[in-house]
Design an enzyme around this catalytic site. Structure first.
Site, PDB file in Angstrom:
ATOM      1  N   GLU A   1      35.050  81.783 -51.915  1.00 59.90           N
ATOM      2  CA  GLU A   1      35.397  80.981 -50.347  1.00 59.90           C
ATOM      3  C   GLU A   1      36.044  81.888 -49.453  1.00 59.90           C
ATOM      4  O   GLU A   1      35.276  82.404 -48.631  1.00 59.90           O
ATOM      5  CB  GLU A   1      36.489  79.936 -51.056  1.00 59.90           C
ATOM      6  CG  GLU A   1      36.262  78.752 -50.033  1.00 59.90           C
ATOM      7  CD  GLU A   1      37.029  77.680 -50.645  1.00 59.90           C
ATOM      8  OE1 GLU A   1      37.301  76.695 -50.111  1.00 59.90           O
ATOM      9  OE2 GLU A   1      37.110  77.423 -51.792  1.00 59.90           O
TER      10      GLU A   1
ATOM     11  N   GLU B   1      47.603  77.125 -55.467  1.00 58.55           N
ATOM     12  CA  GLU B   1      47.008  76.187 -54.750  1.00 58.55           C
ATOM     13  C   GLU B   1      47.086  74.616 -55.196  1.00 58.55           C
ATOM     14  O   GLU B   1      47.649  73.662 -54.247  1.00 58.55           O
ATOM     15  CB  GLU B   1      45.151  76.174 -54.779  1.00 58.55           C
ATOM     16  CG  GLU B   1      44.416  75.157 -53.946  1.00 58.55           C
ATOM     17  CD  GLU B   1      42.810  75.541 -54.371  1.00 58.55           C
ATOM     18  OE1 GLU B   1      42.100  75.197 -53.403  1.00 58.55           O
ATOM     19  OE2 GLU B   1      42.680  76.190 -55.116  1.00 58.55           O
TER      20      GLU B   1
END
Length: 954
Positions: free
Chosen positions: A476, A746
């Site tokens: 990502e 996260e």
């Protein structure tokens, strides 16, 4: 050393892109703004005026300004010409009439190209062997006389390094970075005079794809956006001693080849075969004159790069080296290196061995059950391969190597194929990120809070690599707009991020589609769809830059982008003035959201959307007012008021309850100033109640987390905020710290208590968004905040937290170093503050006093208010609220339950609603049998007796 005579220091301005040796700066604008900091021991010093002196080509010009302005001063001289060199210095005069000495001169070099000067042809390999084929390019040229100056302008759709005469032109990494290549490319401007000799010279280029050829997207949709091969363009200006000049540019006369970098990708890693190094029989490298270029072919002309512009953001460099802390042999027999810190960069090896031996390096952020935890990387292999040349074997020599055109997010690296006995000192981790100036520091007496803050810093370092990314390790690494929208205040305290974010905001405006801001910038996903809190980066981040740096220029440039985004939202809301019923990320990663449904938050997405509609309309109104656009300021302020009224009517009951009875909903209504002052107390009380009902565990995601502590503090619930900050049970800010985290995760539970990785498909151990708590630590706990744009006036308002002995924050403001903090001892809290010269500060003390002070060092003492006392008696008939507010009692109950039934203990801790209307005995009925309840009652009786004895002794 500071003295009563004011001494000014010219400081780098926003268009400075590098701090070269000896105080020289390369600037990207013909009219760079100017700034300086003044040091003096004179208290309450304010500037009455200043003289700015510019020396160019022997001519001296002086400009005088009156008043306090010392930051972001408009360039008052004739525009700089391309490559022009000049020298700036400043002399200040205080309101006391004392004139300072001239500052040390700061040299400025104009790093931009002139109109029409870009003439390079874009080139690459003629016949690549595979997609994203790394390439080597070269040419030779002759300098026909003594060279007075040589300036290299270079760019790539890809990443590159240039060598002249076999020597790299700089120490930058992964240049020129990632921008929307079709609309904006960046050129580096490098003084290479020392590398160019009269006579024969050679230029060699190493080139790979990186962002330009990476496959972006999820699962089967992944694809390259900018072509399948990297390409390069450059031009070298030779200025001779006799006044003549000539350009050496890339064109079809250059040669191209493959070489030792056989494959390279951001996600896959890099392969290097040292047997293929490009050296001829005479030992000359391909970037040296006279190299016998056998097997090379003519370079091919490629799709032209867009005319590049000078860099305004900082370079990426190798900024730290970490040694191996531990060598681990995993249960499967693998050798894994632990560097003790989750970082972003790559490994450097020093090794000897036979030709053809291959070393494999695999990277990951965590171990799972003793093995390298690679599942969170998804499709990213994060694996490097080095094949030895064998040249170092047998003669005591070594081969040294590091990957050049990739990076990894990792704490652990698995090493396979090492020839001979492994020596951990032969491997070093190189930390790379954008080379920004560190400007902010924080310390607290609680080591867990201290480590939390350090994790925030490392999370920023790992994700500020040319652009603000969501994560640095998996497939990502994108510039997610929502993440930086919430983190920008924290980032702007810790580092000088103005140039970094200024550059990224230019790309955001480029990538907007009819006003809609994409989820990521650059828009690697090809999606432009409105999403609250994400697209609002267009309005919020520019305003943060103004608040922290007094940056009007970025507001002015970004104003069409800000207005375009707000207009989209206003159109979507329609006459109801509510943004409803559409796709939203919402309060992303609410801890109660299922692992595979991260948007399924307690706070309804429509409430988040309409709150951000208000916030963006209000931001545009304030920006318009700042720019003197009075009509538009009035228009958007009116719309914001209409949104406020609609929000309150739709989502807030007359009794002060939110329709989504969740922490984030209340926090937005309070901190965004949607709720009127007379309603905020009620909303804050319910927010505090919800926080206690949850056991002082965090209940917010990306939207609520940055603001919940401010909402609690603003409405008088500092103790609730303290309990939320210092909670160590999952979910909380400190739970990851107790699990050994060295960056911000996260998810609140990216790793579960049993050491297994969260089962969700999306899990990262280096995301900065939830680290937005740092801004509250700086502004509220330590008490250091701007009270006027750019810290022209400070607000010193510390909040001493019970259980902490001290906390302080320090920040290098545009005016100089500011500091605020407190320490408690012997019933007294001592407040300290350092206020830079040419500023003032509003000081709000914990005892209610408020005053204004000038520059200098200040101290105050206030009485230390006693923390809330726990009830002397606690038992099964105590309320659940009393239990959760009594940590000793809560822990005693947990210990008994854990010994009897760990599952029941977990359920009791996580499922109980800690209400004032329920008793402990009632709650234990579902979690503990009679014997366990009796043991709990006995433990609580012992605790109560100890307290009564202590009270009697006192």
């Amino acid at each position: 050393m500071s003295s009563p005579v004011p001494t000014a220091t010219v400081v780098p301005v926003p268009t400075v892109v590098t701090d070269a040796p000896h105080g020289s700066d390369v600037v990207a604008s013909p009219a760079p703004e100017i700034g300086w900091r003044t040091e003096t021991t004179t208290p309450d010093w304010l500037q009455a005026g200043a003289e700015i002196e510019l020396t160019r080509d022997g001519d001296v010009s002086t400009h005088r300004i009156d008043g306090r302005t010392s930051t972001r001063v408009a360039w008052p001289f004739a525009l700089l010409e391309p490559r022009e060199r000049a020298s700036l210095r400043v002399r200040v005069t205080g309101e006391d009439g004392v004139q300072g000495e001239w500052s040390e001169p700061r040299r400025v070099t104009a790093g931009f190209l002139g109109d029409g000067e870009w003439r390079a042809t874009t080139i690459g390999l003629a016949a690549p062997e595979h997609t994203a084929q790394p390439a080597y390019l070269r040419t030779e040229f002759r300098a026909t006389g003594p060279v007075a100056r040589a300036t290299l302008y270079a760019t790539a759709v890809g990443v590159y390094q240039v060598a002249i005469g076999g020597v790299d032109v700089d120490d930058q990494v992964m240049k020129p970075g990632w921008t929307p290549y079709e609309q904006r490319t960046i050129h580096e401007t490098t003084d290479v005079t020392p590398l160019v000799a009269e006579g024969a010279n050679a230029i060699g280029v190493r080139l790979a794809g990186a962002w330009a050829t990476e496959r972006f997207g999820f699962r089967d949709s992944a694809r390259p956006l900018y072509g399948d091969q990297p390409r390069f363009a450059a031009q070298l200006l030779l200025e001779y001693a006799d006044g003549s000049s000539e350009w050496v540019t890339t064109d079809a006369s250059w040669q191209a080849s493959t070489g030792p970098i056989t494959a390279s990708g951001l996600y896959t890693g890099e392969n290097y075969d040292a047997r293929l190094v490009l050296v001829d029989a005479e030992g000359r490298g391909f970037a040296e004159a006279g190299y016998a270029a056998e097997g090379w072919e003519a370079a091919a002309e490629r799709e032209p790069v867009r005319t590049p512009e000078a860099r305004v953001s900082p370079f990426v460099r190798r900024l730290e080296e970490l040694s191996v802390q531990e060598v681990i042999t995993t249960p499967s027999g693998k050798t894994v290196l632990d560097f003790g810190q989750n970082l972003v960069g790559r490994l450097r090896l020093r090794v000897s061995g036979p030709a053809g031996a291959e070393i494999t390096l695999r990277h990951a952020e965590v171990l799972e059950h003793g093995e390298l935890g690679t599942r969170p990387l998804r499709a990213a292999a994060a694996t490097d391969h080095y094949t030895l040349s064998g040249k170092g074997q047998g003669d005591g020599g070594v081969e040294e190597w590091e990957p050049e055109f990739t990076f990894h997010g990792f704490r652990y690296a698995e090493v396979d194929g090492w020839p001979g006995e492994f020596d951990p000192s032969a491997v070093t981790a190189l930390v790379i990120h954008s080379d920004m100036e560190r400007t902010g520091w924080f310390e607290a007496s609680d080591p867990l809070v201290d480590r939390l803050h350090e994790n925030i810093v490392w999370g920023l370092r790992g994700n500020f690599l040319y652009l603000p990314t969501d994560c640095p390790q998996r497939d990502e690494r994108l510039g997610w707009t929502g993440d930086i929208q919430v983190f920008a205040p924290t980032a702007s305290f810790l580092y000088d991020v103005r140039g970094f974010l200024d550059s990224w905001l230019r790309d955001l405006a480029i990538e907007q589609v009819d006003g809609v801001v994409p989820f990521v910038v650059p828009n690697a996903l090809g999606v432009a769809r409105p999403a609250a809190a994400w697209g609002d980066a267009a309005t919020i981040v520019p305003w943060v830059l103004h608040e922290r740096y007094a940056d009007v220029a970025t507001i002015e440039r970004q104003y069409p982008s800000m207005k375009g985004w707000a207009d989209v939202l206003i159109g979507l809301a329609g006459p109801r003035r509510l943004w409803e019923g559409m796709f939203q990320f919402g309060d992303w990663l609410d801890p109660d959201a299922p692992p595979e449904q991260p948007a399924n938050a307690k706070t309804d997405g429509d409430i988040v959307a309409s709150a951000y509609l208000f916030r963006s309309a209000d931001a545009v109104a304030r920006a318009a007012a700042l720019l003197g656009r009075d009509d538009e300021a009035q228009q958007y302020a009116g719309i914001a008021e209409e949104v406020r009224a609609a929000f309150l009517a739709e989502y807030v009951t007359p009794a002060g309850r939110m329709m989504s009875d969740a922490q984030t909903a209340y926090a937005m209504a309070i901190v965004f100033d949607i709720a009127p002052a007379d309603q905020q107390e009620t909303l804050g009380a319910r927010l505090a109640e919800l926080t206690r009902l949850s056991g002082y565990r965090i209940g917010t995601g990306f939207v609520g987390t940055p603001i919940i502590q401010d909402a609690l503090t603003r409405t008088g619930h500092l103790e609730t905020a303290r309990r939320l900050l210092t909670q160590t049970e999952n979910p909380s800010w400190l739970y990851p710290v107790t699990m050994g985290a060295t960056t911000i995760w996260e998810r609140w539970d990216s790793m579960l208590p049993d050491g297994s990785i969260n089962p969700g498909e999306m899990t990262s151990f280096n995301h900065y968004a939830l680290g937005a708590i740092g801004d509250w630590l700086h502004r509220v706990v330590a008490g250091l905040a701007p009270d006027a744009p750019g810290y022209a006036r400070l607000r010193i308002q510390p909040h001493p937290l019970a259980g902490l002995d001290h906390a302080w924050a320090e920040h290098l403001t545009p005016y100089g170093t500011a500091r605020a903090g407190w320490a408690r001892a012997d019933g007294v809290i001592r407040i300290e503050a350092i206020v830079p010269a040419n500023t003032t500060a509003v000081v709000a003390l914990p005892d209610g006093r408020e005053l204004e002070v000038g520059s200098g060092t200040h101290e105050w003492e206030v009485e230390d208010a006693a923390p809330p006392a726990a009830a002397s008696r606690i038992g099964l008939d105590s309320t659940l609220a009393a239990v959760i507010d009594d940590l000793d009692a809560y822990r005693a109950i947990g210990e008994v339950l854990e010994a009897a039934n760990p599952e029941a203990a977990h359920a009791f801790r996580t499922n109980t609603k800690w209400s004032e209307r329920r008793e402990l005995g009632e709650a234990l009925f579902m979690h503990a049998g009679p014997d366990t309840q009796r043991e709990i009652a006995e433990r609580l009786a012992e605790l109560s007796a100890q307290r009564e004895d202590a009270t009697a002794d006192a």
